[in-house]
Design a protein around this motif. Sequence first.
Motif, PDB file in Angstrom:
ATOM      1  N   ASP A  59      46.018  30.778 -35.760  1.00  0.00           N
ATOM      2  CA  ASP A  59      45.269  30.813 -37.026  1.00  0.00           C
ATOM      3  C   ASP A  59      45.056  29.406 -37.573  1.00  0.00           C
ATOM      4  O   ASP A  59      43.959  29.069 -38.035  1.00  0.00           O
ATOM      5  N   GLU A  60      46.104  28.595 -37.522  1.00  0.00           N
ATOM      6  CA  GLU A  60      46.006  27.216 -38.011  1.00  0.00           C
ATOM      7  C   GLU A  60      45.015  26.412 -37.161  1.00  0.00           C
ATOM      8  O   GLU A  60      44.221  25.638 -37.694  1.00  0.00           O
ATOM      9  N   ALA A  61      45.054  26.592 -35.864  1.00  0.00           N
ATOM     10  CA  ALA A  61      44.119  25.883 -34.987  1.00  0.00           C
ATOM     11  C   ALA A  61      42.682  26.301 -35.303  1.00  0.00           C
ATOM     12  O   ALA A  61      41.780  25.455 -35.349  1.00  0.00           O
ATOM     13  N   GLU A  62      42.472  27.578 -35.558  1.00  0.00           N
ATOM     14  CA  GLU A  62      41.131  28.059 -35.906  1.00  0.00           C
ATOM     15  C   GLU A  62      40.654  27.431 -37.216  1.00  0.00           C
ATOM     16  O   GLU A  62      39.505  26.998 -37.333  1.00  0.00           O
ATOM     17  N   ARG A  63      41.548  27.359 -38.211  1.00  0.00           N
ATOM     18  CA  ARG A  63      41.179  26.726 -39.490  1.00  0.00           C
ATOM     19  C   ARG A  63      40.810  25.255 -39.272  1.00  0.00           C
ATOM     20  O   ARG A  63      39.845  24.756 -39.856  1.00  0.00           O
ATOM     21  N   ARG A  64      41.565  24.576 -38.438  1.00  0.00           N
ATOM     22  CA  ARG A  64      41.282  23.163 -38.166  1.00  0.00           C
ATOM     23  C   ARG A  64      39.923  23.000 -37.495  1.00  0.00           C
ATOM     24  O   ARG A  64      39.164  22.080 -37.817  1.00  0.00           O
ATOM     25  N   VAL A  65      39.610  23.880 -36.559  1.00  0.00           N
ATOM     26  CA  VAL A  65      38.312  23.815 -35.881  1.00  0.00           C
ATOM     27  C   VAL A  65      37.195  24.039 -36.884  1.00  0.00           C
ATOM     28  O   VAL A  65      36.193  23.325 -36.875  1.00  0.00           O
ATOM     29  N   HIS A  66      37.364  25.010 -37.788  1.00  0.00           N
ATOM     30  CA  HIS A  66      36.335  25.261 -38.806  1.00  0.00           C
ATOM     31  C   HIS A  66      36.127  24.031 -39.694  1.00  0.00           C
ATOM     32  O   HIS A  66      34.992  23.682 -40.028  1.00  0.00           O
ATOM     33  N   VAL A  67      37.205  23.374 -40.069  1.00  0.00           N
ATOM     34  CA  VAL A  67      37.093  22.164 -40.898  1.00  0.00           C
ATOM     35  C   VAL A  67      36.383  21.065 -40.119  1.00  0.00           C
ATOM     36  O   VAL A  67      35.492  20.386 -40.645  1.00  0.00           O
ATOM     37  N   LEU A  68      36.746  20.884 -38.879  1.00  0.00           N
ATOM     38  CA  LEU A  68      36.170  19.810 -38.071  1.00  0.00           C
ATOM     39  C   LEU A  68      34.703  20.035 -37.724  1.00  0.00           C
ATOM     40  O   LEU A  68      33.983  19.083 -37.455  1.00  0.00           O
ATOM     41  N   THR A  69      34.251  21.271 -37.728  1.00  0.00           N
ATOM     42  CA  THR A  69      32.861  21.548 -37.345  1.00  0.00           C
ATOM     43  C   THR A  69      31.938  21.725 -38.544  1.00  0.00           C
ATOM     44  O   THR A  69      30.763  22.019 -38.368  1.00  0.00           O
ATOM     45  N   ARG A  70      32.448  21.524 -39.755  1.00  0.00           N
ATOM     46  CA  ARG A  70      31.585  21.625 -40.935  1.00  0.00           C
ATOM     47  C   ARG A  70      30.662  20.421 -41.020  1.00  0.00           C
ATOM     48  O   ARG A  70      31.023  19.304 -40.668  1.00  0.00           O
ATOM     49  N   THR A  71      29.485  20.659 -41.531  1.00  0.00           N
ATOM     50  CA  THR A  71      28.530  19.582 -41.768  1.00  0.00           C
ATOM     51  C   THR A  71      28.945  18.852 -43.045  1.00  0.00           C
ATOM     52  O   THR A  71      29.764  19.364 -43.816  1.00  0.00           O
ATOM     53  N   PRO A  72      28.393  17.664 -43.299  1.00  0.00           N
ATOM     54  CA  PRO A  72      28.761  16.921 -44.509  1.00  0.00           C
ATOM     55  C   PRO A  72      28.556  17.711 -45.805  1.00  0.00           C
ATOM     56  O   PRO A  72      29.258  17.489 -46.787  1.00  0.00           O
ATOM     57  N   ASP A  73      27.606  18.652 -45.812  1.00  0.00           N
ATOM     58  CA  ASP A  73      27.383  19.444 -47.027  1.00  0.00           C
ATOM     59  C   ASP A  73      28.260  20.699 -47.088  1.00  0.00           C
ATOM     60  O   ASP A  73      28.093  21.543 -47.949  1.00  0.00           O
ATOM     61  N   GLY A  74      29.210  20.831 -46.141  1.00  0.00           N
ATOM     62  CA  GLY A  74      30.174  21.927 -46.180  1.00  0.00           C
ATOM     63  C   GLY A  74      29.762  23.178 -45.450  1.00  0.00           C
ATOM     64  O   GLY A  74      30.500  24.164 -45.460  1.00  0.00           O
ATOM     65  N   GLN A  75      28.604  23.173 -44.826  1.00  0.00           N
ATOM     66  CA  GLN A  75      28.141  24.347 -44.083  1.00  0.00           C
ATOM     67  C   GLN A  75      28.782  24.387 -42.700  1.00  0.00           C
ATOM     68  O   GLN A  75      29.129  23.363 -42.135  1.00  0.00           O
ATOM     69  N   GLU A  76      28.915  25.591 -42.165  1.00  0.00           N
ATOM     70  CA  GLU A  76      29.430  25.744 -40.802  1.00  0.00           C
ATOM     71  C   GLU A  76      28.376  25.241 -39.828  1.00  0.00           C
ATOM     72  O   GLU A  76      27.221  25.643 -39.888  1.00  0.00           O
ATOM     73  N   ALA A  77      28.768  24.343 -38.959  1.00  0.00           N
ATOM     74  CA  ALA A  77      27.865  23.847 -37.938  1.00  0.00           C
ATOM     75  C   ALA A  77      28.136  24.609 -36.656  1.00  0.00           C
ATOM     76  O   ALA A  77      29.275  24.910 -36.326  1.00  0.00           O
ATOM     77  N   GLU A  78      27.088  24.935 -35.937  1.00  0.00           N
ATOM     78  CA  GLU A  78      27.264  25.586 -34.647  1.00  0.00           C
ATOM     79  C   GLU A  78      27.441  24.500 -33.600  1.00  0.00           C
ATOM     80  O   GLU A  78      26.572  23.663 -33.400  1.00  0.00           O
ATOM     81  N   VAL A  79      28.596  24.496 -32.975  1.00  0.00           N
ATOM     82  CA  VAL A  79      28.917  23.468 -31.997  1.00  0.00           C
ATOM     83  C   VAL A  79      29.076  24.144 -30.643  1.00  0.00           C
ATOM     84  O   VAL A  79      29.957  24.988 -30.468  1.00  0.00           O
ATOM     85  N   PRO A  80      28.218  23.801 -29.679  1.00  0.00           N
ATOM     86  CA  PRO A  80      28.353  24.433 -28.361  1.00  0.00           C
ATOM     87  C   PRO A  80      29.640  23.985 -27.686  1.00  0.00           C
ATOM     88  O   PRO A  80      30.060  22.836 -27.822  1.00  0.00           O
ATOM     89  N   PHE A  81      30.272  24.915 -27.011  1.00  0.00           N
ATOM     90  CA  PHE A  81      31.511  24.609 -26.301  1.00  0.00           C
ATOM     91  C   PHE A  81      31.173  24.363 -24.830  1.00  0.00           C
ATOM     92  O   PHE A  81      30.574  25.200 -24.173  1.00  0.00           O
ATOM     93  N   THR A  82      31.542  23.194 -24.364  1.00  0.00           N
ATOM     94  CA  THR A  82      31.325  22.886 -22.953  1.00  0.00           C
ATOM     95  C   THR A  82      32.648  22.480 -22.321  1.00  0.00           C
ATOM     96  O   THR A  82      33.489  21.868 -22.966  1.00  0.00           O
ATOM     97  N   ILE A  83      32.784  22.821 -21.092  1.00  0.00           N
ATOM     98  CA  ILE A  83      33.967  22.448 -20.333  1.00  0.00           C
ATOM     99  C   ILE A  83      33.620  21.213 -19.536  1.00  0.00           C
ATOM    100  O   ILE A  83      32.644  21.229 -18.784  1.00  0.00           O
ATOM    101  N   PRO A  84      34.401  20.134 -19.711  1.00  0.00           N
ATOM    102  CA  PRO A  84      34.098  18.916 -18.945  1.00  0.00           C
ATOM    103  C   PRO A  84      34.033  19.222 -17.448  1.00  0.00           C
ATOM    104  O   PRO A  84      34.915  19.844 -16.890  1.00  0.00           O
ATOM    105  N   GLY A  85      32.933  18.803 -16.844  1.00  0.00           N
ATOM    106  CA  GLY A  85      32.750  19.036 -15.416  1.00  0.00           C
ATOM    107  C   GLY A  85      32.339  20.454 -15.089  1.00  0.00           C
ATOM    108  O   GLY A  85      32.206  20.815 -13.927  1.00  0.00           O
ATOM    109  N   GLY A  86      32.167  21.272 -16.121  1.00  0.00           N
ATOM    110  CA  GLY A  86      31.841  22.685 -15.914  1.00  0.00           C
ATOM    111  C   GLY A  86      30.357  22.946 -15.778  1.00  0.00           C
ATOM    112  O   GLY A  86      29.949  24.055 -15.478  1.00  0.00           O
ATOM    113  N   GLY A  87      29.542  21.964 -16.049  1.00  0.00           N
ATOM    114  CA  GLY A  87      28.109  22.124 -15.854  1.00  0.00           C
ATOM    115  C   GLY A  87      27.369  22.842 -16.947  1.00  0.00           C
ATOM    116  O   GLY A  87      26.369  23.484 -16.697  1.00  0.00           O
ATOM    117  N   GLY A  88      27.863  22.824 -18.188  1.00  0.00           N
ATOM    118  CA  GLY A  88      27.080  23.415 -19.262  1.00  0.00           C
ATOM    119  C   GLY A  88      27.904  24.260 -20.201  1.00  0.00           C
ATOM    120  O   GLY A  88      29.127  24.185 -20.226  1.00  0.00           O
TER     121      GLY A  88
END
Length: 80
Positions: free
Chosen positions: A49-78
């Motif tokens: 739960d704490e990790a999820e909250r941290r991810v939400h904080v880190l992915t917010r835009t400067p105006d506080g909106q949730e930003a959609e951040v694509p998840f990619t695996i390094p070397g995974g090809g997309g």
Amino acid sequence: MSDLSFEETLARLEAVVLQLETGDLPLEQALAAFEEGVRLARVCSTRLDEAERRVHVLTRTPDGQEAEVPFTIPGGGGDA
């Protein structure tokens, strides 16, 4: 228990579950193992739960909106 990493806590939880699944424990030991498993599961859940909250904080835009951040695996090809 809180001094263990998430991975160590999860590994211990898995070990407790395997121990309980064998069905070879006397009742009192099975109850103690079950209680430990519940505590470990709660620790893992709290940390996730704490990790999820941290991810939400880190992915917010400067105006506080949730930003959609694509998840990619390094070397995974997309996108995953």
